[in-house]
Design a protein around this motif. Structure first.
Motif, mmCIF file in Angstrom:
data_model
loop_
_atom_site.group_PDB
_atom_site.id
_atom_site.type_symbol
_atom_site.label_atom_id
_atom_site.label_comp_id
_atom_site.label_asym_id
_atom_site.label_seq_id
_atom_site.Cartn_x
_atom_site.Cartn_y
_atom_site.Cartn_z
ATOM 1 N N CYS A 128 0.836 -1.208 0.000
ATOM 2 C CA CYS A 128 0.000 0.000 0.000
ATOM 3 C C CYS A 128 0.873 1.262 0.000
ATOM 4 O O CYS A 128 1.772 1.403 0.824
ATOM 5 C CB CYS A 128 -0.895 -0.023 1.234
ATOM 6 S SG CYS A 128 -1.801 1.497 1.477
ATOM 7 N N CYS A 162 -8.536 4.559 -2.359
ATOM 8 C CA CYS A 162 -9.570 3.641 -1.868
ATOM 9 C C CYS A 162 -10.578 4.377 -0.989
ATOM 10 O O CYS A 162 -11.762 4.054 -0.968
ATOM 11 C CB CYS A 162 -8.929 2.510 -1.076
ATOM 12 S SG CYS A 162 -7.784 3.079 0.178
ATOM 13 N N CYS A 210 -1.900 6.056 -0.830
ATOM 14 C CA CYS A 210 -2.351 7.133 -1.715
ATOM 15 C C CYS A 210 -3.744 7.645 -1.349
ATOM 16 O O CYS A 210 -4.097 8.770 -1.656
ATOM 17 C CB CYS A 210 -2.332 6.663 -3.161
ATOM 18 S SG CYS A 210 -3.580 5.418 -3.525
HETATM 19 S S1 SF4 Z 1 -5.762 2.688 -3.007
HETATM 20 FE FE1 SF4 Z 1 -5.750 2.398 -0.790
HETATM 21 S S2 SF4 Z 1 -4.990 0.312 -0.527
HETATM 22 FE FE2 SF4 Z 1 -4.412 0.917 -2.605
HETATM 23 S S3 SF4 Z 1 -2.373 1.805 -2.405
HETATM 24 FE FE3 SF4 Z 1 -3.818 3.508 -2.240
HETATM 25 S S4 SF4 Z 1 -4.141 3.737 -0.014
HETATM 26 FE FE4 SF4 Z 1 -3.244 1.713 -0.340
#
Ligand code: SF4
Ligand code: SF4
Lengths: 228, 426
Positions: B27, B33, B30
């Motif tokens: 992870c 999600c 970012c």
């Molecule tokens: S979308 Fe969520 S789970 Fe995927 S890398 Fe980004 S923070 Fe991590």
């Protein structure tokens, strides 16, 4: 002070290597067996590797979802890579030709890196979503921004004695630490890098493996889905 | 594992597969999600998001979690419908739904308790072989009663009466919940209309047990193997499933357990095949503008987006409009992953939000091909004080093929006929 910073550098690098080693050990020792046994396991095809490489090189998923964030993120990763490679000239003697060739790109990347971080910070904080940016995000982006700005400042305005800095770094790497270079900004720049290293996520190592596996699973699903 | 880690950390790390241990490190924080998670807007805490859960699993597996981290992880893991949205938007493609299920299992094994309602549900499934706590003998009653009420073109035989290659698997909800039984009746009738030679398992139909997997129960593999053996012994070629949850169970969770020679199809896939071949002909006009809600287990988890839309597209007069979030980005109604048991408040808010989205799309009705989503969205319409009707996809097809057996007609017919039914759990 010089000895202190040298000790800190050794401790930080040792901790980073131990951390990596610990995780790799954990991964190697972990069970490969998923909860249900994949009956239709598909081997990794060259095509899957190529697709994964494109995913990673161009952050394709982010591109399809959020173009502005993609610009910030992709520019950040690319400029970080170029700046990192550019820094190799302080660690290697003689400097390989390929590193020398990259210097002009590294110079441009030195400007792009803080700009991309600023863009990322603006985009993240202006999303309007409650707590989209975590404290960790602020910390990481903020520290990286200060590091990149101090690096740019050294390059453009301060012009420290590069020979002295290179000698210091090489001595450090050959376990013969020398006195600190004169430039305070360099010392701050270097200390901040040491400070940030333990907090860096390991996704640089783990993400390619995960993306490759995800692409392989997609292939697998395709083989068991009907009429596809 | 490392000696400084507590016993729970050891169990959790050991409970995750190699791929999953790598995933928790992959992870990049970012936060993408978090922007898409259908639960997060209704409970905006970091631990609710994928990023937050991954962070806490990382700490637990690394042996540096505090009691508050444990509590936050439990909170986040069970306030999650395992909808897979975070997987779809994750730039790294972390396989989050499987990770949540495995983490639930690992946590249960490490002694961290799951929500009481889920424990009860799992107990019921193990005890009664259905999630409603009803006697097994009542499972096939929907077919007997519908037959008596004259809703079929002919008898709907059980497999022991007619050993056919095609098996219709109704699932617990459409078998036991009398408000959802019309789904099973319409499914069987549509197969008859297309001239398919099929049978049902009646009282012998087992619960697919996929909820055991969803909620992290150790017994899933044993239970699934037992059922797969029974199904394989019947030498059926195609199992047609009308519930998205059972489809995910039999098609995906049973992978490697059910012989690959057995084809598991969702009803919409099979119906589209029949329409395409010309054996099922939508004839009557259905002058309605509807929007299609993708069930997570069908769409994101198995990539079935097109077939249901093609079925709807084959109905004369029916116009389909898409919601703002559709296909891989379709917002979950909150009925999956045991969320409704653990956090019914969230489920209601999620389905209400989905209904509002459907209204904004300008639809006159919402259509979904899963009885569980149908239940959830109907509750959502009530919670949102919306008059927007929610239909099972079968209803649209039935109105075009055999309009005499609409959902309401069947519901009234089954109610007035003798026998049992009634709604209880999930
Ligand atoms: S979308 Fe969520 S789970 Fe995927 S890398 Fe980004 S923070 Fe991590
Ligand atoms: S699976 Fe769905 S509900 Fe759970 S964290 Fe991911 S997006 Fe949110």
């Amino acid at each position: 002070m010089g000895v202190l910073l040298a000790c800190a550098a050794y401790a930080v690098y040792a901790a980073f290597i131990c951390r990596l080693f610990f995780h790799i050990l954990l991964w190697v020792r972990a069970s490969e067996q998923a909860f249900t046994r994949p009956a239709y396991a598909v081997r990794i095809r060259p095509n899957t590797v190529a697709v994964t490489a494109l995913d990673l090189l161009f952050l394709r998923r982010l591109f399809s979802q959020n173009k502005l964030l993609w610009i910030g993120s992709w520019t950040f990763h690319l400029s970080f890579l170029l700046v990192f490679l550019g820094h190799m000239r302080y660690f290697l003697n003689p400097v390989p030709a390929c590193i020398t060739c990259l210097q002009p790109f590294g110079l441009v990347a030195g400007y792009l890196l803080p700009l991309s971080l600023i863009l990322l910070l603006i985009l993240r904080t202006s999303s309007g979503k409650n707590r989209y940016v975590s404290v960790y995000n602020y910390f990481l982006l903020g520290t990286a921004l200060v590091i990149s700005l101090s690096g740019l400042g050294l390059r453009v305005f301060i012009h420290p004695d590069l020979a002295e800095i290179k000698a210091y770094i090489l001595a450090l790497f050959t376990f013969r630490p020398e006195a600190l270079p004169q430039s305070i900004v360099f010392v701050a720049h270097f200390s901040l890098v040491l400070f940030l290293l333990p907090f860096l996520p390991l996704h640089m190592v783990a993400a390619p493996l995960v993306t490759l596996d995800a692409r392989r699973r997609e292939d697998e699903l395709r083989t068991v889905m009907h009429e596809r | 594992m490392a000696g400084d880690k507590g016993p729970q950390a050891d169990k959790i790390a050991a409970g995750l597969t190699r791929r999953q241990l790598i995933e928790i490190e992959a992870c990049s924080r970012c936060g993408e999600c978090l922007l898409w998670c259908p639960v997060f807007p209704h409970d905006p805490r970091e631990e609710i998001s994928s990023r937050g859960k991954l962070g806490r699993i990382r700490k637990l597996a690394g042996g540096i979690a505090s009691p508050s981290d444990e509590a936050a992880l439990l909170d986040g893991l069970y306030a999650c419908s395992a909808c897979g949205q975070c997987h779809v938007v994750c730039p790294i493609r972390i396989n989050t739904p499987e990770l949540w299920e495995q983490a639930r299992l690992a946590l249960a094994n490490s002694g961290l308790l799951q929500p009481e309602a889920q424990i009860q549900q799992l107990k019921t499934i193990r005890e009664y072989d259905n999630s409603y706590g009803k006697p097994r003998a009542q499972r096939g009653l929907w077919a007997e009663r519908a037959s008596r009420a004259g809703f079929f073109l002919g008898p709907v035989p059980t497999w022991s009466e007619q050993q056919s290659e095609v098996l219709y698997f109704a699932g617990c909800t459409a078998s036991f919940d009398e408000t959802m039984q019309p789904v099973a009746v319409q499914s069987a009738r549509l197969l008859q209309e297309a001239g398919v030679r099929f049978s049902i398992l009646g009282a012998d139909e087992p619960c697919c047990a996929s909820k055991l997997r969803r909620m992290g129960d150790n017994e899933f593999r044993t239970e699934a193997s037992r059922r797969a053996e029974m199904l394989a012994g019947k030498k059926v070629r195609t199992i047609v499933v009308s519930c998205a949850g059972c489809f995910k169970g039999l098609h995906s969770d049973y992978r490697g357990i059910l012989p690959p020679s057995v084809e598991v199809l969702h009803l919409t896939e099979f119906l589209w095949r029949l329409i395409r071949e010309g054996s099922l002909k939508p004839r009557h006009e259905v002058p309605l503008t509807v929007t299609y809600h993708d069930p997570c287990h069908l769409g994101r988890h198995n990539g079935i987006y097109e077939e249901p839309r093609k079925v709807l597209g084959s109905i004369p007069g029916l116009h389909v409009v898409e919601m703002k979030r559709s296909g891989p980005f379709s917002a979950c109604c909150g009925m999956g992953g045991g969320l409704k048991l653990a956090r019914p408040d969230l489920q209601k808010k999620m389905s209400a939000a989905r209904i509002r989205e459907a209204e904004a799309a300008g639809a006159e009705a919402v259509v979904t091909p899963c009885q569980t989503c149908l239940m959830g969205l109907s509750a959502g319409a009530a919670a949102a004080a919306s008059s927007l009707p929610v239909f099972h996809l079968n209803e649209m097809l039935v109105r075009s093929v055999c309009p005499e057996i609409t959902f309401d007609t069947i519901a009234a017919g089954l109610k007035s006929s003798d026998g049992q039914g009634g709604r209880s759990a999930p």
